[in-house]
Design a protein around this motif. Structure first.
Motif, PDB file in Angstrom:
ATOM      1  N   GLN A  15      16.027   6.877  -8.846  1.00 20.84           N
ATOM      2  CA  GLN A  15      15.445   7.988  -8.103  1.00 20.84           C
ATOM      3  C   GLN A  15      14.237   7.533  -7.282  1.00 20.84           C
ATOM      4  OE1 GLN A  15      16.264   7.995 -11.269  1.00 20.84           O
ATOM      5  NE2 GLN A  15      17.478   9.813 -11.765  1.00 20.84           N
ATOM      6  N   ILE A  16      13.393   6.672  -7.867  1.00 21.72           N
ATOM      7  CA  ILE A  16      12.207   6.176  -7.143  1.00 21.72           C
ATOM      8  C   ILE A  16      12.649   5.310  -5.969  1.00 21.72           C
ATOM      9  CG2 ILE A  16      10.014   4.968  -7.360  1.00 21.72           C
ATOM     10  CD1 ILE A  16      10.323   7.530  -9.060  1.00 21.72           C
ATOM     11  N   THR A  17      13.737   4.565  -6.152  1.00 27.47           N
ATOM     12  CA  THR A  17      14.262   3.742  -5.056  1.00 27.47           C
ATOM     13  C   THR A  17      14.628   4.613  -3.861  1.00 27.47           C
ATOM     14  OG1 THR A  17      15.112   2.093  -6.601  1.00 27.47           O
ATOM     15  CG2 THR A  17      16.084   2.122  -4.415  1.00 27.47           C
ATOM     16  N   GLN A  18      15.248   5.765  -4.128  1.00 27.77           N
ATOM     17  CA  GLN A  18      15.600   6.681  -3.043  1.00 27.77           C
ATOM     18  C   GLN A  18      14.353   7.235  -2.359  1.00 27.77           C
ATOM     19  OE1 GLN A  18      18.660   7.307  -1.844  1.00 27.77           O
ATOM     20  NE2 GLN A  18      19.484   5.845  -3.323  1.00 27.77           N
ATOM     21  N   GLN A  19      13.338   7.542  -3.150  1.00 28.56           N
ATOM     22  CA  GLN A  19      12.089   8.049  -2.566  1.00 28.56           C
ATOM     23  C   GLN A  19      11.432   7.001  -1.678  1.00 28.56           C
ATOM     24  OE1 GLN A  19       9.538   9.460  -5.747  1.00 28.56           O
ATOM     25  NE2 GLN A  19      11.175  10.683  -6.661  1.00 28.56           N
ATOM     26  N   LEU A  20      11.378   5.755  -2.152  1.00 30.48           N
ATOM     27  CA  LEU A  20      10.743   4.693  -1.374  1.00 30.48           C
ATOM     28  C   LEU A  20      11.526   4.396  -0.100  1.00 30.48           C
ATOM     29  CD1 LEU A  20       9.770   2.243  -4.270  1.00 30.48           C
ATOM     30  CD2 LEU A  20       8.233   3.698  -2.938  1.00 30.48           C
ATOM     31  N   ALA A  21      12.853   4.551  -0.159  1.00 28.25           N
ATOM     32  CA  ALA A  21      13.667   4.298   1.041  1.00 28.25           C
ATOM     33  C   ALA A  21      13.276   5.223   2.184  1.00 28.25           C
ATOM     34  CB  ALA A  21      15.148   4.464   0.700  1.00 28.25           C
ATOM     35  N   HIS A  22      12.767   6.430   1.858  1.00 28.23           N
ATOM     36  CA  HIS A  22      12.361   7.380   2.900  1.00 28.23           C
ATOM     37  C   HIS A  22      10.881   7.259   3.255  1.00 28.23           C
ATOM     38  CE1 HIS A  22      16.057   9.295   1.262  1.00 28.23           C
ATOM     39  NE2 HIS A  22      16.243   9.647   2.526  1.00 28.23           N
ATOM     40  N   SER A  23      10.070   6.716   2.351  1.00 31.73           N
ATOM     41  CA  SER A  23       8.621   6.688   2.587  1.00 31.73           C
ATOM     42  C   SER A  23       8.109   5.370   3.159  1.00 31.73           C
ATOM     43  CB  SER A  23       7.876   7.002   1.291  1.00 31.73           C
ATOM     44  OG  SER A  23       8.130   6.003   0.308  1.00 31.73           O
ATOM     45  N   LEU A  24       8.818   4.266   2.979  1.00 32.47           N
ATOM     46  CA  LEU A  24       8.335   2.973   3.466  1.00 32.47           C
ATOM     47  C   LEU A  24       8.632   2.799   4.951  1.00 32.47           C
ATOM     48  CD1 LEU A  24       9.373   0.552   0.556  1.00 32.47           C
ATOM     49  CD2 LEU A  24       7.157   1.634   0.963  1.00 32.47           C
ATOM     50  N   SER A  25       7.702   2.160   5.640  1.00 33.06           N
ATOM     51  CA  SER A  25       7.858   1.907   7.072  1.00 33.06           C
ATOM     52  C   SER A  25       8.704   0.653   7.290  1.00 33.06           C
ATOM     53  CB  SER A  25       6.490   1.716   7.733  1.00 33.06           C
ATOM     54  OG  SER A  25       5.666   2.836   7.499  1.00 33.06           O
ATOM     55  N   GLY A  26       9.419   0.636   8.401  1.00 35.87           N
ATOM     56  CA  GLY A  26      10.208  -0.538   8.749  1.00 35.87           C
ATOM     57  C   GLY A  26      11.576  -0.540   8.097  1.00 35.87           C
ATOM     58  N   ALA A  32       0.829  -1.206   0.000  1.00 40.31           N
ATOM     59  CA  ALA A  32       0.000   0.000   0.000  1.00 40.31           C
ATOM     60  C   ALA A  32       0.864   1.256   0.000  1.00 40.31           C
ATOM     61  CB  ALA A  32      -0.933  -0.013   1.212  1.00 40.31           C
ATOM     62  N   GLU A  33       1.932   1.267   0.808  1.00 36.62           N
ATOM     63  CA  GLU A  33       2.817   2.428   0.860  1.00 36.62           C
ATOM     64  C   GLU A  33       3.571   2.609  -0.456  1.00 36.62           C
ATOM     65  OE1 GLU A  33       3.800   2.422   5.681  1.00 36.62           O
ATOM     66  OE2 GLU A  33       5.268   1.647   4.238  1.00 36.62           O
ATOM     67  N   ALA A  34       3.954   1.502  -1.085  1.00 36.03           N
ATOM     68  CA  ALA A  34       4.655   1.596  -2.376  1.00 36.03           C
ATOM     69  C   ALA A  34       3.721   2.135  -3.457  1.00 36.03           C
ATOM     70  CB  ALA A  34       5.201   0.233  -2.769  1.00 36.03           C
ATOM     71  N   ARG A  35       2.471   1.665  -3.460  1.00 42.65           N
ATOM     72  CA  ARG A  35       1.496   2.126  -4.460  1.00 42.65           C
ATOM     73  C   ARG A  35       1.151   3.599  -4.279  1.00 42.65           C
ATOM     74  NH1 ARG A  35      -1.407  -1.400  -7.570  1.00 42.65           N
ATOM     75  NH2 ARG A  35      -1.119  -3.631  -7.212  1.00 42.65           N
ATOM     76  N   ALA A  36       1.375   4.127  -3.080  1.00 41.80           N
ATOM     77  CA  ALA A  36       1.082   5.541  -2.838  1.00 41.80           C
ATOM     78  C   ALA A  36       1.993   6.450  -3.652  1.00 41.80           C
ATOM     79  CB  ALA A  36       1.209   5.851  -1.347  1.00 41.80           C
ATOM     80  N   ASN A  37       3.149   5.945  -4.086  1.00 36.90           N
ATOM     81  CA  ASN A  37       4.048   6.729  -4.939  1.00 36.90           C
ATOM     82  C   ASN A  37       3.439   6.819  -6.336  1.00 36.90           C
ATOM     83  OD1 ASN A  37       6.294   7.399  -6.781  1.00 36.90           O
ATOM     84  ND2 ASN A  37       7.552   7.204  -4.952  1.00 36.90           N
ATOM     85  N   PRO A  38       3.239   8.017  -6.884  1.00 33.62           N
ATOM     86  CA  PRO A  38       2.572   8.160  -8.187  1.00 33.62           C
ATOM     87  C   PRO A  38       3.319   7.515  -9.351  1.00 33.62           C
ATOM     88  CG  PRO A  38       3.529  10.246  -7.467  1.00 33.62           C
ATOM     89  CD  PRO A  38       3.623   9.312  -6.313  1.00 33.62           C
ATOM     90  N   ASN A  39       4.603   7.246  -9.169  1.00 36.20           N
ATOM     91  CA  ASN A  39       5.385   6.627 -10.245  1.00 36.20           C
ATOM     92  C   ASN A  39       5.250   5.109 -10.284  1.00 36.20           C
ATOM     93  OD1 ASN A  39       6.996   9.027 -11.297  1.00 36.20           O
ATOM     94  ND2 ASN A  39       7.450   9.136  -9.117  1.00 36.20           N
ATOM     95  N   GLY A  63       9.136 -10.767  -0.388  1.00 29.78           N
ATOM     96  CA  GLY A  63       9.313  -9.426  -0.930  1.00 29.78           C
ATOM     97  C   GLY A  63       8.155  -8.987  -1.794  1.00 29.78           C
ATOM     98  N   VAL A  64       8.278  -7.736  -2.272  1.00 28.07           N
ATOM     99  CA  VAL A  64       7.275  -7.131  -3.156  1.00 28.07           C
ATOM    100  C   VAL A  64       8.003  -6.622  -4.388  1.00 28.07           C
ATOM    101  CG1 VAL A  64       5.638  -5.227  -3.428  1.00 28.07           C
ATOM    102  CG2 VAL A  64       5.727  -6.490  -1.274  1.00 28.07           C
ATOM    103  N   ARG A  65       7.423  -6.876  -5.547  1.00 30.12           N
ATOM    104  CA  ARG A  65       7.995  -6.404  -6.807  1.00 30.12           C
ATOM    105  C   ARG A  65       7.142  -5.275  -7.343  1.00 30.12           C
ATOM    106  NH1 ARG A  65       7.997 -10.825 -10.752  1.00 30.12           N
ATOM    107  NH2 ARG A  65      10.003 -10.118 -11.539  1.00 30.12           N
ATOM    108  N   LEU A  66       7.801  -4.238  -7.885  1.00 27.85           N
ATOM    109  CA  LEU A  66       7.102  -3.041  -8.351  1.00 27.85           C
ATOM    110  C   LEU A  66       7.392  -2.791  -9.832  1.00 27.85           C
ATOM    111  CD1 LEU A  66       7.920  -0.584  -5.412  1.00 27.85           C
ATOM    112  CD2 LEU A  66       5.980  -2.150  -5.590  1.00 27.85           C
ATOM    113  N   LYS A  67       6.410  -2.219 -10.493  1.00 32.48           N
ATOM    114  CA  LYS A  67       6.594  -1.759 -11.868  1.00 32.48           C
ATOM    115  C   LYS A  67       6.389  -0.251 -11.888  1.00 32.48           C
ATOM    116  CE  LYS A  67       5.198  -2.581 -16.664  1.00 32.48           C
ATOM    117  NZ  LYS A  67       4.346  -3.382 -17.564  1.00 32.48           N
TER     118      LYS A  67
END
Length: 417
Positions: A239-250, A87-94, A226-230
């Motif tokens: 760049q998205i990896t860096q964003q997710l590193a700050h937005s994902l919990s845990g 859910a947190e990963a899907r919250a990223n618009p990319n 794990g979870v795989r993203l497209k």
């Protein structure tokens, strides 16, 4: 509007007539320099476009199996809260797709044949969101029903084991069970539901797909690892990896597709860079042929230079005349090379088959190479530097002869005229 005489004279010397043997030879050398620059620029564009095409083809085939980004637990076990992570990963618009997975290593056996395999547990209903392979093979993945222990094998792996749909293979998990007799590996018989062909040998020869719930039972996991993203744009994965590193919990590990295949991409970039340097030398050799052309022109035009000086032309104007002459050769050669290179690069899918038919041969046999056609992808990021380097080399080559021309002494030049 009156054209500066430096420009007019430089252009006139560029297209020097053939009235005398000397002028004809100078014109010939100038034409050879122009042709050399054009061929060098065209070769650079064609070679780099083909390399870009091969890189794109391999990358696309690789990404038909590999997701853009993977998120997994640092200890290699099950994710603590898979649904929240998705859910947190899907919250990223990319992010446009997410699916759980189980990744493990195992052995696959049939009779006396045994092969190492990359086991991937997937959710067939969600896998199509993250990989093109699943989207193209939806019917085959529907056979992966939890509890029935079915697998879909890479085509090359199935060929090596000699199995087809309906055959039974044995999956051997590396972590065994502790018994009074010692550690016994866990074995599970699986039914082959089908095969897939990604076009990438590494995955076709090693990848095994099964339902993630079956994988969890076999490897004794409490959930997906794990979870795989497209992503909307695969080039923005770092760049998205860096964003997710700050937005994902845990505390989670995040890896994008460029990190998974870092060695391969680094090797391709190094090879492309070396080819660029080597082929640029061809342009450099052709550009510095202008030195001999201009030196001969200066020697031939010493009397003309002396007359211009006596009429009031400054040394800078004289230098400008010969800079214009050399620059004209460089510009015409570069433009000709761009036209030729782009024409071949954009039509290589027509030109190469015609040459193969004419020579009755195949440059990329299907039974040897991963890609059987010659791909091409001209990029502005390659073409613009090529054109600029060619023009700069041609300009630099004109400086010394032009300076020599500006230093001609009128009295000395006219003494024997």
């Amino acid at each position: 509007m009156q054209i500066p005489y430096e420009l007019a004279l430089g252009w006139r010397y560029t297209r020097a007539g053939r009235a005398t043997r000397r002028n004809g030879f100078i014109s010939f050398i100038s034409g050879v320099s122009m042709l050399g620059i054009a061929l060098g620029v065209a070769a650079l564009i064609i070679v780099l476009s083909v390399m870009n095409g091969f890189q794109k083809e391999v990358r696309d085939r690789m990404l038909s199996v590999v997701s853009h980004i993977e998120i997994f637990a640092p200890d290699g076990g099950a994710l603590p809260d898979m649904e929240r992570t998705m859910a947190e990963a899907r919250a990223n618009p990319n992010v446009i797709g997410a699916a759980p997975f189980v990744a493990a290593q195992a052995l696959l056996a049939r009779g006396e044949d045994m092969k190492g395999a990359m086991v991937r547990g997937i959710d067939p209903s969600r896998e199509a969101e993250v990989t093109d392979l699943a989207a193209e093979n939806v019917e085959g993945l529907k056979a992966l029903v939890p509890g029935e222990f079915r697998v879909v094998l890479g085509s090359e792996l199935a060929r090596q084991l000699g199995v087809v749909a309906g055959d039974v293979v044995t999956l051997i998990a590396p972590a065994g069970q502790v018994t009074p007799a010692g550690v016994v590996p866990r074995l599970k018989q699986m039914t082959v539901a089908g095969t897939f062909n990604s076009g990438h040998y590494e995955y076709d020869a090693a990848l095994v797909l099964l339902h993630h719930e079956d994988a969890e039972r076999i490897f004794r996991l409490e959930g997906p690892t794990g979870v795989r993203l497209k992503l909307r744009d695969l080039h923005q994965a770092p760049q998205i990896t860096q964003q997710l590193a700050h937005s994902l919990s845990g505390h989670l590990l995040i890896r994008d597709w460029t990190q998974q295949n870092k060695t391969w991409f680094a090797a391709v970039q190094l090879e492309k860079r070396m080819m660029f340097i080597i082929l640029t030398l061809i342009v450099a050799v052709a550009a510095f042929n202008l030195v001999s052309t201009l030196v001969m022109t200066v020697t031939d035009k010493r009397a003309d230079i002396a007359i211009l000086r006596t009429l009031g032309a400054s040394p800078g104007s004289i230098m400008g005349v010969f800079v214009v002459q050399g620059a004209m050769v460089g510009v015409i050669g570069t433009l000709g090379g761009l036209a030729l290179g782009l024409a071949v690069a954009f039509n290589i899918d027509v030109i190469v088959p015609a040459i193969e038919q004419l020579l009755r041969t195949s440059f990329l046999p299907k039974d040897i190479y991963l890609i059987s056609r010659m791909p091409s992808e001209p990029l502005a990021s390659d073409i613009v530097p090529i054109a600029l380097i060619s023009l700069v080399l041609a300009f630099v080559a004109t400086l010394y002869p032009s300076w020599r021309a500006s230093r001609v002494n009128p009295a000395e030049a006219l003494r024997y005229e």
